[in-house]
Design a protein around this motif. Structure first.
Motif, mmCIF file in Angstrom:
data_model
loop_
_atom_site.group_PDB
_atom_site.id
_atom_site.type_symbol
_atom_site.label_atom_id
_atom_site.label_comp_id
_atom_site.label_asym_id
_atom_site.label_seq_id
_atom_site.Cartn_x
_atom_site.Cartn_y
_atom_site.Cartn_z
ATOM 1 N N GLN A 1 0.824 -1.203 0.000
ATOM 2 C CA GLN A 1 0.000 0.000 0.000
ATOM 3 C C GLN A 1 0.861 1.258 0.000
ATOM 4 O O GLN A 1 0.571 2.230 -0.707
ATOM 5 C CB GLN A 1 -0.930 -0.003 1.218
ATOM 6 C CG GLN A 1 -2.207 -0.799 1.029
ATOM 7 C CD GLN A 1 -3.119 -0.201 -0.021
ATOM 8 O OE1 GLN A 1 -3.167 1.011 -0.203
ATOM 9 N NE2 GLN A 1 -3.846 -1.052 -0.734
ATOM 10 N N ALA B 1 0.376 1.470 -3.663
ATOM 11 C CA ALA B 1 -1.060 1.745 -3.509
ATOM 12 C C ALA B 1 -1.889 0.620 -4.137
ATOM 13 O O ALA B 1 -2.924 0.863 -4.768
ATOM 14 C CB ALA B 1 -1.424 3.101 -4.113
ATOM 15 N N ARG B 2 -1.411 -0.598 -3.982
ATOM 16 C CA ARG B 2 -2.112 -1.763 -4.515
ATOM 17 C C ARG B 2 -2.268 -2.804 -3.409
ATOM 18 O O ARG B 2 -1.502 -2.827 -2.442
ATOM 19 C CB ARG B 2 -1.364 -2.358 -5.720
ATOM 20 C CG ARG B 2 -1.200 -1.361 -6.855
ATOM 21 C CD ARG B 2 -0.414 -1.914 -8.015
ATOM 22 N NE ARG B 2 -1.143 -2.941 -8.734
ATOM 23 C CZ ARG B 2 -0.692 -3.541 -9.833
ATOM 24 N NH1 ARG B 2 0.482 -3.186 -10.333
ATOM 25 N NH2 ARG B 2 -1.389 -4.468 -10.443
ATOM 26 N N ASP B 3 -3.240 -3.671 -3.571
ATOM 27 C CA ASP B 3 -3.566 -4.648 -2.535
ATOM 28 C C ASP B 3 -2.963 -6.005 -2.851
ATOM 29 O O ASP B 3 -2.875 -6.421 -4.019
ATOM 30 C CB ASP B 3 -5.088 -4.794 -2.386
ATOM 31 C CG ASP B 3 -5.735 -3.524 -1.860
ATOM 32 O OD1 ASP B 3 -5.108 -2.871 -1.002
ATOM 33 O OD2 ASP B 3 -6.848 -3.194 -2.312
#
Length: 338
Positions: A313, A317-319
């Motif tokens: 994150q 900014a990704r899961d």
């Protein structure tokens, strides 16, 4: 960068001064455009051109004065008043005979129309300067907030990354002590070499946030050797990595905590070997293993997965996608194309 910003400010100052000049001289320009035949004194084209140029010069000076950052607001007002008065006093005027002179030398200083025009120049310039200061302050606050935000993210990332090293070292030393107790000197020496390789990678990558998948896999292979020494003939790994993804990137030390968790929480025996799979698919690195919980498994804290998810994150900014069925535990790590 500073020169470019200053240049843009001066361009805006120029446009404001030009607009202000047109406003205060609009009656003259309109009157001149509607004139037919003989012009009355003071309405000639030369006179209007000089007036327009003079007002433009004055507007440019006063407007620029109000965008000087090192001056305080009261000082800007005081200097603007002084400069405006000087321009007013020395404004060129022409008498009925066509002779040019400055207002101060004609003995007719008071002129309500000219005072109104110069007052407008002064008021608009000061207001523009105040608006400029407010916008500059807002921009500075925004940039400072972004800087603090980035520093905060970097600090949080460093804290998360630093959690890996002590935990990994503790487990590695446990395995090494097992080899020493068994007096298996050759394997102990080889283990120390591989352990040195892994820590060399960790130290070299300490200043990096994202790393190529190929480098992460090379480190993982050295780390897997350490585990295979510990679980000889009981632990196996399958790798199916598409070559086109080897230069894609992911957060450094993403695989080690996943493999460590799989080994820590599942039953691994000679009669029931444990197999971990690493493969790439649709721009993701997928780490999967069968779910065979230990009877006396240690309590699950979830620190490793939370750590990895937080780093993804913060950096991308990704899961991270985690899938846990009754028979399989799977983690999907997004890869970033360079």
């Amino acid at each position: 960068m500073k020169t470019a910003v200053t240049y843009r400010i001066r361009i805006v100052d120029l446009l404001v001064a030009l607009a202000l000049t047109l406003i205060v001289n609009f009656p003259h320009l309109l009157y001149s455009g509607e004139m037919h035949g003989r012009r009355p004194p003071g309405a000639s084209s030369d006179y209007i051109a000089v007036q327009v140029f003079y007002f433009f010069l004055a507007s440019w000076v006063v407007v620029s004065l109000n965008t000087v950052r090192r001056f305080t607001f009261p000082r800007k007002i005081a200097l603007s008043i002084v400069v405006t008065m000087l321009f007013y006093l020395f404004m060129p005027v022409v008498n009925r005979s066509g002779e040019w002179n400055a207002s101060v030398f004609t003995g007719r200083i008071y002129n309500p129309f000219h005072i109104t025009r110069w007052s407008l120049v002064l008021i608009v310039s000061v207001l523009y300067g105040k608006i400029f200061d407010l916008l500059y302050q807002k921009q500075s606050i925004t940039l400072e907030n972004e800087r603090l935000k980035n520093e905060n993210l970097q600090t949080r990332y460093n804290m998360l990354a630093n959690q890996i090293s002590p935990h990994f070292l503790f487990n590695s030393l446990n395995s090494l002590s097992m080899l020493v107790r068994e007096r298996n000197n050759d394997k102990a020496l080889e283990y120390i070499d591989r352990l040195a390789d892994t820590f060399r990678y960790m130290l070299r990558s300490g200043q990096e946030e994202l790393i190529a998948l190929s480098s992460e896999l090379a480190f993982t292979e050295a780390y897997l050797y350490l585990l295979m020494v510990r679980y000889e003939n009981k632990l196996f790994f399958d790798m199916d990595i598409d070559e086109r993804y080897r230069n894609w990137k992911l957060p450094v030390l993403s695989l080690q905590p996943l493999i460590e968790n799989a080994v820590k929480h599942n039953c691994i025996t000679q009669t029931r070997p444990f197999r971990i799979s690493l493969r790439t698919q649709d721009g993701k690195l997928i780490v999967s293993n069968p779910s065979i919980p230990k009877i006396d498994a240690p309590e699950k804290t979830g620190i490793g997965l939370k750590n990895l998810s937080s780093r993804y994150q913060l950096l991308l900014a990704r899961d991270v996608r985690i899938v846990h069925t009754g028979e399989e535990f799977r983690v999907e790590l997004p890869l970033v194309e360079p």
